[in-house]
Design a protein around this motif. Structure first.
Motif, short mmCIF file in Angstrom:
data_model
loop_
_atom_site.label_atom_id
_atom_site.label_comp_id
_atom_site.label_asym_id
_atom_site.label_seq_id
_atom_site.Cartn_x
_atom_site.Cartn_y
_atom_site.Cartn_z
N LEU A 1 -16.42 -19.39 -20.13
CA LEU A 1 -16.21 -20.83 -19.20
C LEU A 1 -15.27 -21.67 -19.97
CD1 LEU A 1 -20.10 -21.52 -18.40
CD2 LEU A 1 -18.43 -20.53 -17.00
N LEU A 2 -15.23 -21.59 -21.22
CA LEU A 2 -14.11 -22.54 -21.99
C LEU A 2 -12.87 -21.66 -21.99
CD1 LEU A 2 -16.22 -22.71 -25.41
CD2 LEU A 2 -15.81 -24.40 -23.51
N LYS A 3 -12.58 -20.56 -21.46
CA LYS A 3 -11.27 -20.06 -21.32
C LYS A 3 -10.97 -20.37 -19.97
CE LYS A 3 -11.73 -16.25 -24.65
NZ LYS A 3 -11.74 -14.75 -25.01
N MET A 4 -11.62 -20.76 -18.97
CA MET A 4 -11.12 -21.14 -17.67
C MET A 4 -10.37 -22.21 -17.74
SD MET A 4 -14.65 -19.78 -15.50
CE MET A 4 -15.02 -18.10 -15.53
N SER A 5 -9.34 -22.38 -16.69
CA SER A 5 -8.71 -23.85 -16.23
C SER A 5 -9.83 -24.65 -15.41
CB SER A 5 -7.41 -23.38 -15.56
OG SER A 5 -7.66 -22.78 -14.15
N GLY A 6 -9.29 -25.92 -15.54
CA GLY A 6 -10.26 -26.96 -14.83
C GLY A 6 -10.17 -26.66 -13.43
#
Length: 561
Positions: A546-551
């Motif tokens: 989740l932290l690697k995904m873009s906004g």
């Protein structure tokens, strides 16, 4: 709790599907049949796969036990298979059936709503889940009273833990104001998910508690119990010594530098009554309302000085003026419901006499010294023929001396406790190995519980991350906030697990091992550190994607959910 959270997520995800089926003409009964069949297939597959995997694991465990214990013989039993099937049935009916029953009742109107109605809290589901937990406790313990007490203690622990968590999180509210830092955002998240976090704390704490309890039982309590026998404690006992044997034995001991204990006079006798009331006949169980007696002959002695390994709990030891008195060991006094001033009736060699209880002693049985439940005042035993008992320590390298003692004193009984101590040590080693296997299984189960708990909150965290990313929050900031949140949960869970483990270890230490209580100081840093490390590592591992995904990706996924 992890099962409950998973079912809630399942119900929320399928609520729109049920609404669509209802809009196309499906009835509530048909929906329940569909999802009931789904549950049945899942249960059948889980039982089949679980029994097969469990049997393979049992075979592996038995191979490991046989490797460490060559004399161990494995036997096949159908009981674990029955337990597995019953466990699956209880979980399916009492944990899962109710949510699926409510899911099938979702109205067709939900298909027209942008966001389907959330399934509300169901007290019936809570009650059925509680009944399931109690039934599982009863099923695996086989004792209804132990299961009931344990269930009640779990309820009390859960209530206290949730109350403490609520107070702690609410106290942290002012600190979370503004959310201008990662720490404040973490505190705000803890407060926003108050009750889910409280339930997670219960699960984390119980999982860590079981892990810590088994670890310290294996690593400290067994070793402490094993070390209770002092170094150089007597390991050879000589019984039925006469007055002539005493002199010869003392000479032999001086020649071989043996340290003999005192010579204790001894006769066999029975306790018949207390305060004129005869004991019940334990052999035939007649008159069960009467006080139960010892049921066998006791070794009685008479002394003027109290042994060093005895400690006076109440009353006073014999004096020169003592007449017809007896000192009773504390556990025997408790068993026979005896108090100071009671009068006991004894039968020795066909003669009956009375003695008044003048003192109650606590005996250190771990000293391996000659010990007695009943010690009489010397005036009572005048005229009774007596033999003597003594003990000494003999190193394993000098065992040949025992043959000389047996030849020189043919009427004396020699009792060697070396074999007994070796058997006890072997049993302790085997118990330690068994606890190691159990510890590994419990730790693995704890990890799975923690993973399931974090998984249950991923959808909500995904929505929060999407909003924060849209507002411009950086990845480092969000990662720090999540790590702080997991670390706080882990620290609290570790602290609660430590307190509970310390309390239960104290009970086990004193009640089961008969050891003096001593705090386990390493537990107080190991519990919180293990909680912080384990929860933080597992939490960070599960939210890493989740932290690697873009906004934009997070926002699109959140809108789809």
């Amino acid at each position: 709790m992890c099962r409950s959270s998973s079912r809630d997520r399942y119900s929320q995800r399928h609520a729109r599907s049920v609404a669509v089926m209802k809009a196309l003409g499906a009835s509530t009964t048909l929906s329940r049949k569909i999802y009931g069949s789904h549950l049945l297939f899942v249960v059948l597959f889980s039982v089949s796969f679980g029994l097969l995997a469990g049997q393979l694991l049992v075979q592996l465990s038995q191979w490991g036990v046989g490797f460490w214990m060559p004399e161990y013989l494995a036997e096949f039993s159908v009981r674990p298979l029955g337990l597995g099937v019953l466990t699956a049935a209880i979980c399916a009916v009492l944990f899962s059936a109710r949510p699926l029953w409510r899911l099938a009742a979702v109205p067709a109107l939900n298909v027209l709503r942008e966001k389907p109605d959330q399934l509300k809290f169901d007290p019936v589901h809570l009650i059925s889940g509680s009944v399931a937990i109690w039934l599982l406790m009863w099923l695996f313990s086989g004792d209804i009273w132990i299961s009931s007490w344990l269930f009640a203690l779990c309820l009390v622990f859960a209530a206290l833990l949730m109350g403490f968590a609520a107070v702690l999180v609410r106290v942290a509210k002012p600190m979370a104001a503004g959310q201008s830092s990662a720490l404040r955002l973490a505190l705000a998240n803890l407060r926003r998910r108050l009750w889910p976090n409280a339930f997670q704390l219960i699960t984390f704490s119980l999982a860590l508690f079981l892990t810590l309890l088994l670890y310290f039982l294996r690593s400290e309590l067994l070793d402490q119990w094993q070390q209770q026998v002092p170094e150089g404690a007597p390991n050879q006992f000589l019984v039925n010594l006469t007055e002539q044997d005493k002199t010869s034995l003392q000479q032999l001991a001086a020649e071989h530098k043996l340290s003999l204990t005192d010579f204790y006079p001894m006769v066999n006798g029975r306790v018949l009554a207390v305060n004129g009331e005869n004991f019940a006949d334990e052999a035939t169980k007649e008159k069960p309302e009467q006080r139960q007696g010892v049921g066998r002959e006791l070794n009685l002695t008479w002394l003027t000085q109290m042994p060093d390994n005895n400690k006076l709990e109440s009353g006073q030891w014999f004096t020169a003026q003592s007449k017809a008195e007896v000192s009773v060991e504390s556990q025997m006094a408790e068993r026979l419901q005896l108090e100071l001033g009671d009068t006991l009736q004894f039968s020795v060699g066909g003669q009956v006499f009375d003695a008044k209880i003048s003192s109650i002693r606590k005996v250190d049985w771990n000293s391996l010294q000659p010990n007695f439940y009943m010690v009489l005042s010397p005036d009572l035993m005048q005229g009774f023929p007596a033999t003597y008992i003594t003990a000494f320590y003999l190193d394993m390298s000098e065992q040949d001396l025992l043959n000389q003692i047996v030849r020189q004193f043919p009427t004396v009984s020699l009792i060697s406790v070396d074999t007994i101590l070796k058997q006890v040590n072997d049993i302790i080693s085997q118990v330690s190995v068994a606890l190691t296997f159990i510890l590994i299984l419990v730790f693995a189960s704890a990890v799975l519980v923690l993973v399931a708990q974090v998984q249950a909150t991923l959808e909500q965290r995904e929505q929060e991350l999407a909003i924060l990313r849209t507002l411009g929050a950086k990845s480092v900031f969000l990662k720090s906030a999540l790590l702080y949140e997991f670390a706080a949960l882990g620290a609290l869970a570790g602290l609660f697990a430590t307190v509970l483990a310390e309390v239960l270890l104290a009970v086990v230490q004193q009640q089961f091992f008969d050891l003096p209580y001593s705090p386990h100081w390493s537990l107080w840093w190991l519990g919180p550190v293990l909680g912080v490390g384990l929860v933080t590592a597992l939490g960070a591992w599960q939210v890493r994607l989740l932290l690697k995904m873009s906004g934009s990706t997070l926002l699109r996924r959140a809108l789809q959910n």
